[in-house]
Every structure is written in C-alpha cells, then in structure tokens.
Design an enzyme around this catalytic site. Structure first.
Site, short mmCIF file in Angstrom:
data_model
loop_
_atom_site.label_atom_id
_atom_site.label_comp_id
_atom_site.label_asym_id
_atom_site.label_seq_id
_atom_site.Cartn_x
_atom_site.Cartn_y
_atom_site.Cartn_z
N ARG A 1 0.76 -1.05 0.09
CA ARG A 1 -0.01 0.24 -0.21
C ARG A 1 0.91 1.27 -0.07
NH1 ARG A 1 -2.82 -3.56 3.10
NH2 ARG A 1 -1.90 -2.78 4.95
N GLU B 1 5.12 -10.61 15.33
CA GLU B 1 4.65 -11.17 16.66
C GLU B 1 4.61 -12.38 16.76
OE1 GLU B 1 0.57 -10.81 19.17
OE2 GLU B 1 0.59 -9.65 17.28
#
Length: 173
Positions: free
Chosen positions: A58, A95
């Site tokens: 993006r 994560e």
C-alpha cells in the site's frame, strides 16, 4: 478537509479484536486523495528529495504520486524474490515469526536524500526494516510519512530520531 471521515473502520478484521483502518474509501474520493497527497508532500516542499522509498504494497499507492509531486525517483521496497536485480535484504521479527523485505542495491546513490512512505504506522516493524535496508547506503533519510497512525501501538518510537509525519491518527482503546 476532514480526512478521518473518509476512512472506513472494519471491526474484527483480519481477526477478532482488530479495528482495521480501510484506506480504500479514501482512494474512492479523488478530492480527499488529492488533499492527502498535497498534505503528505508539504513537509518536504523546498527540500531537495532525490528518492521516495515506498514500502510494499500500500505504500506504492501513496509513494508514486508523492514522488511525482516532489520530482523525485521512486524506489520500491518489496517482499523477497520480487525484484529482478541484485538486492539488499533485511529480515525482521513479527509477533509470531519473521518476514523480510528487499530493495535493489543500486536504487539509492551515495549522498541522496530520501523519504520513506507507507500507508499506516502501527508497530513500525516494516518501516524500521526499510530504515535498516537504507543503512547499507550512504543516504540521508529526511522523513517518514504515513497516511494513518495508530499511536497506541508505539511504532513511532522505533523510527526515531527520523521525523515522522502522519496525516490522521486513530486512538482505539
């Protein structure tokens, strides 16, 4: 213009508990999109920016018009094995696991001034990795720009001392 009102918030996407900020609704509104691009370029007006470093994917949407406004070249930072020439690569922690990004070794010349662009600043891991990629080159990072920032996730701290510019912040509790 109230840019914040142009975004759609999608609850529980892509997983429960996430409030997803959808940029596609901004892109549907040409006046808002132009306003956002003008605002994104503002901190760099009058400065000599050689390259805009756009982070996949993006970041490409906002990096391309920003590069045109700043009369700068556009450098793509991509996922591994997407660029055809010799690259620098940087692996970074997620994560749950790790990811990597790459950029062409010849994309930035010594002494050039660059701006890094992505759509959203959350934890800052991907753009921090882009900063580390640029450490392979003798360039000056003038700033890092985002359309949206989620301050609660603390990504800005990972990017210091480089100036960070974001147009809209969302404070989800």
């Amino acid at each position: 213009m109230d840019l914040k009102s142009t975004f759609r918030i999608v609850p529980d996407f892509p997983k429960p508990g996430i409030q997803f900020v959808d940029i596609t609704t901004l892109l549907l509104n040409p006046k808002a999109f132009q306003y956002a691009m003008d605002a994104m370029a503002e901190p760099y007006k009058g400065k000599s920016i050689d390259k805009v470093i756009a982070v996949e994917s993006r970041g490409f949407i906002f990096g391309s018009p920003l590069a045109l406004q700043l009369q700068a070249g556009l450098v793509l930072v991509r996922k591994p094995h997407k660029l055809p020439a010799e690259t620098f690569s940087h692996t970074y922690a997620l994560e749950y696991g790790q990811d990597a990004i790459e950029m062409h070794k010849d994309a930035v010349s010594p002494g050039e001034t660059v701006v890094i662009v992505d759509d959203l600043l959350a934890t800052g891991g991907t753009v921090e990795a882009a900063k580390k990629l640029l450490s392979n080159m003798t360039c000056q990072i003038e700033g890092i720009s985002f359309i949206v920032e989620l301050p609660i996730l603390g990504g800005r701290k990972k990017l210091e001392p480089v100036p960070v510019h974001s147009l809209v912040t969302f404070d989800f509790d």
